[in-house]
Design a protein around this motif. Structure first.
Motif, mmCIF file in Angstrom:
data_model
loop_
_atom_site.group_PDB
_atom_site.id
_atom_site.type_symbol
_atom_site.label_atom_id
_atom_site.label_comp_id
_atom_site.label_asym_id
_atom_site.label_seq_id
_atom_site.Cartn_x
_atom_site.Cartn_y
_atom_site.Cartn_z
ATOM 1 N N GLU A 59 57.169 17.780 57.566
ATOM 2 C CA GLU A 59 55.812 17.464 57.139
ATOM 3 C C GLU A 59 55.499 18.260 55.881
ATOM 4 O OE1 GLU A 59 51.597 18.433 58.971
ATOM 5 O OE2 GLU A 59 52.623 16.888 60.150
ATOM 6 N N GLY A 60 54.907 17.580 54.910
ATOM 7 C CA GLY A 60 54.518 18.226 53.668
ATOM 8 C C GLY A 60 53.058 17.961 53.378
ATOM 9 N N ARG A 61 52.628 18.385 52.219
ATOM 10 C CA ARG A 61 51.232 18.191 51.810
ATOM 11 C C ARG A 61 51.200 17.556 50.428
ATOM 12 N NH1 ARG A 61 47.749 19.000 55.627
ATOM 13 N NH2 ARG A 61 48.307 20.644 57.056
ATOM 14 N N ASN A 62 50.290 16.594 50.250
ATOM 15 C CA ASN A 62 50.057 16.013 48.938
ATOM 16 C C ASN A 62 49.295 17.070 48.142
ATOM 17 O OD1 ASN A 62 48.856 14.738 46.730
ATOM 18 N ND2 ASN A 62 48.790 12.768 47.781
ATOM 19 N N PRO A 63 49.852 17.559 47.028
ATOM 20 C CA PRO A 63 49.190 18.636 46.281
ATOM 21 C C PRO A 63 47.838 18.234 45.682
ATOM 22 C CG PRO A 63 51.155 17.898 45.118
ATOM 23 C CD PRO A 63 51.120 17.185 46.435
ATOM 24 N N GLN A 64 47.623 16.949 45.454
ATOM 25 C CA GLN A 64 46.351 16.517 44.871
ATOM 26 C C GLN A 64 45.232 16.427 45.899
ATOM 27 O OE1 GLN A 64 47.377 12.840 42.906
ATOM 28 N NE2 GLN A 64 47.895 13.888 40.996
ATOM 29 N N THR A 65 45.592 15.950 47.105
ATOM 30 C CA THR A 65 44.554 15.739 48.118
ATOM 31 C C THR A 65 44.616 16.740 49.268
ATOM 32 O OG1 THR A 65 45.941 14.234 49.408
ATOM 33 C CG2 THR A 65 44.583 13.261 47.666
ATOM 34 N N LYS A 67 46.306 16.291 51.817
ATOM 35 C CA LYS A 67 46.549 15.494 53.020
ATOM 36 C C LYS A 67 48.007 15.651 53.475
ATOM 37 C CE LYS A 67 46.253 10.736 54.683
ATOM 38 N NZ LYS A 67 45.999 9.346 54.315
ATOM 39 N N ILE A 69 51.592 14.682 54.774
ATOM 40 C CA ILE A 69 52.452 13.506 54.620
ATOM 41 C C ILE A 69 53.774 13.784 55.327
ATOM 42 C CG2 ILE A 69 51.451 12.698 52.451
ATOM 43 C CD1 ILE A 69 53.821 14.013 50.995
ATOM 44 N N LYS A 70 54.450 12.712 55.739
ATOM 45 C CA LYS A 70 55.759 12.854 56.366
ATOM 46 C C LYS A 70 56.827 12.674 55.299
ATOM 47 C CE LYS A 70 54.525 11.422 61.008
ATOM 48 N NZ LYS A 70 54.832 10.525 62.131
ATOM 49 N N ILE A 71 57.745 13.626 55.243
ATOM 50 C CA ILE A 71 58.865 13.553 54.323
ATOM 51 C C ILE A 71 60.077 13.155 55.163
ATOM 52 C CG2 ILE A 71 60.309 14.821 52.695
ATOM 53 C CD1 ILE A 71 57.879 16.730 52.293
#
Length: 90
Positions: A59-65, A67, A69-71
């Motif tokens: 699991e990662g994070r969208n740097p802009q939002t 939110k 995300i699944k990688i």
């Protein structure tokens, strides 16, 4: 250094044409790719070892939002420098 610059250096060092140097470099790249697909490892003594490593899904994070995300899981190529190469770049 770009691929074109590398081809120029190889051609000059080996006293061959740039076309032959480009063909040799392309053949090297193709051979490494095929061997990694086939066996997952290629060792060049003194230079280093190329290997294929499986990365787990995470699991990662969208740097802009921000939110979550699944990688997805995937295979990546790893390079470990050999003793001789590592000693020359220090």
């Amino acid at each position: 250094m770009t691929k074109a610059e590398l081809i120029g250096v190889i051609a000059k060092s080996a006293s061959i044409t740039k076309d032959k140097a480009a063909k040799a470099l392309d053949t090297f790249q193709d051979t490494v790719t095929k061997e990694l697909k086939k066996n997952g490892k290629l060792a060049l003594v003194g230079f280093g070892t190329f290997s294929v490593v499986k990365r787990k899904a995470r699991e990662g994070r969208n740097p802009q939002t921000g939110k979550a995300i699944k990688i997805p899981a995937k295979k990546v190529v790893k390079f470990k420098a050999g003793k001789e190469l590592a000693g020359k770049v220090k």
